[in-house]
Motif scaffolding. Structure first.
Motif, PDB file in Angstrom:
ATOM      1  N   TYR A  80      29.180 -55.354  42.570  1.00  0.00           N
ATOM      2  CA  TYR A  80      29.063 -54.396  43.659  1.00  0.00           C
ATOM      3  C   TYR A  80      29.187 -55.156  44.972  1.00  0.00           C
ATOM      4  O   TYR A  80      29.145 -56.387  45.004  1.00  0.00           O
ATOM      5  N   TYR A  81      29.371 -54.408  46.051  1.00  0.00           N
ATOM      6  CA  TYR A  81      29.498 -54.998  47.373  1.00  0.00           C
ATOM      7  C   TYR A  81      28.219 -54.723  48.157  1.00  0.00           C
ATOM      8  O   TYR A  81      27.743 -53.594  48.201  1.00  0.00           O
ATOM      9  N   GLU A  82      27.659 -55.768  48.727  1.00  0.00           N
ATOM     10  CA  GLU A  82      26.470 -55.646  49.557  1.00  0.00           C
ATOM     11  C   GLU A  82      26.914 -55.803  51.006  1.00  0.00           C
ATOM     12  O   GLU A  82      27.462 -56.835  51.390  1.00  0.00           O
ATOM     13  N   LEU A  83      26.701 -54.747  51.794  1.00  0.00           N
ATOM     14  CA  LEU A  83      27.123 -54.746  53.191  1.00  0.00           C
ATOM     15  C   LEU A  83      25.895 -54.757  54.087  1.00  0.00           C
ATOM     16  O   LEU A  83      24.964 -53.964  53.886  1.00  0.00           O
ATOM     17  N   ASN A  84      25.884 -55.636  55.048  1.00  0.00           N
ATOM     18  CA  ASN A  84      24.869 -55.622  56.097  1.00  0.00           C
ATOM     19  C   ASN A  84      25.520 -54.918  57.274  1.00  0.00           C
ATOM     20  O   ASN A  84      26.565 -55.359  57.770  1.00  0.00           O
ATOM     21  N   VAL A  85      24.942 -53.780  57.678  1.00  0.00           N
ATOM     22  CA  VAL A  85      25.533 -52.952  58.723  1.00  0.00           C
ATOM     23  C   VAL A  85      24.564 -52.809  59.888  1.00  0.00           C
ATOM     24  O   VAL A  85      23.355 -52.974  59.738  1.00  0.00           O
ATOM     25  N   LYS A  86      25.128 -52.477  61.060  1.00  0.00           N
ATOM     26  CA  LYS A  86      24.321 -52.377  62.267  1.00  0.00           C
ATOM     27  C   LYS A  86      24.799 -51.187  63.093  1.00  0.00           C
ATOM     28  O   LYS A  86      25.999 -50.935  63.209  1.00  0.00           O
ATOM     29  N   ASN A  87      23.831 -50.461  63.668  1.00  0.00           N
ATOM     30  CA  ASN A  87      24.109 -49.348  64.582  1.00  0.00           C
ATOM     31  C   ASN A  87      23.157 -49.529  65.758  1.00  0.00           C
ATOM     32  O   ASN A  87      21.981 -49.178  65.667  1.00  0.00           O
ATOM     33  N   GLY A  88      23.654 -50.107  66.842  1.00  0.00           N
ATOM     34  CA  GLY A  88      22.796 -50.442  67.974  1.00  0.00           C
ATOM     35  C   GLY A  88      21.827 -51.535  67.555  1.00  0.00           C
ATOM     36  O   GLY A  88      22.230 -52.592  67.088  1.00  0.00           O
ATOM     37  N   SER A  89      20.526 -51.265  67.671  1.00  0.00           N
ATOM     38  CA  SER A  89      19.519 -52.253  67.273  1.00  0.00           C
ATOM     39  C   SER A  89      19.038 -52.028  65.837  1.00  0.00           C
ATOM     40  O   SER A  89      18.246 -52.802  65.318  1.00  0.00           O
ATOM     41  N   GLU A  90      19.521 -50.973  65.195  1.00  0.00           N
ATOM     42  CA  GLU A  90      19.118 -50.654  63.822  1.00  0.00           C
ATOM     43  C   GLU A  90      20.035 -51.368  62.824  1.00  0.00           C
ATOM     44  O   GLU A  90      21.254 -51.395  62.999  1.00  0.00           O
TER      45      GLU A  90
END
Length: 104
Positions: A80-90
């Motif tokens: 599987y693919y593990e993605l670290n994502v960001k939306n502003g400071s979250e």
């Protein structure tokens, strides 16, 4: 000196980008525990499978940007693919299969 530090950092990151280990069995007080290791390989966002790209471009991920991505291979060879994502400071970690479906 600056080039030496940058080179050392790059070499360290490359060595940690791909971690491969086997299964380990430990015994403690008559209780046997099997520890299963995973292989984790860094993947560039542009090299993700189309299914994953389509999912992160969908409305559900609107505003989120991929910070880093890894292909995880379990001991049983599932991936599987593990993605670290960001939306502003979250920030969040998302696990998707190659077709873009959530993985538990």
């Amino acid at each position: 000196m600056k080039k030496l530090i940058v080179s050392a950092l790059a070499l360290t990151l490359v060595s940690f980008a791909s971690v491969q280990a086997g299964n380990f069995t430990t015994t403690n007080g008559g209780v046997t525990t099997e520890i299963t290791a995973q292989e984790k390989v860094s993947v560039k966002a542009e090299n993700l499978p189309d299914g994953v790209k389509n999912t992160i471009k969908s409305d559900a991920f609107e505003g989120w940007k991929v910070v880093s991505a890894f292909l995880i291979t379990n001991a049983d060879k599932t991936q599987y693919y593990e993605l670290n994502v960001k939306n502003g400071s979250e920030t969040a970690r998302v696990k998707l299969d190659k077709d873009g479906n959530n993985v538990e």
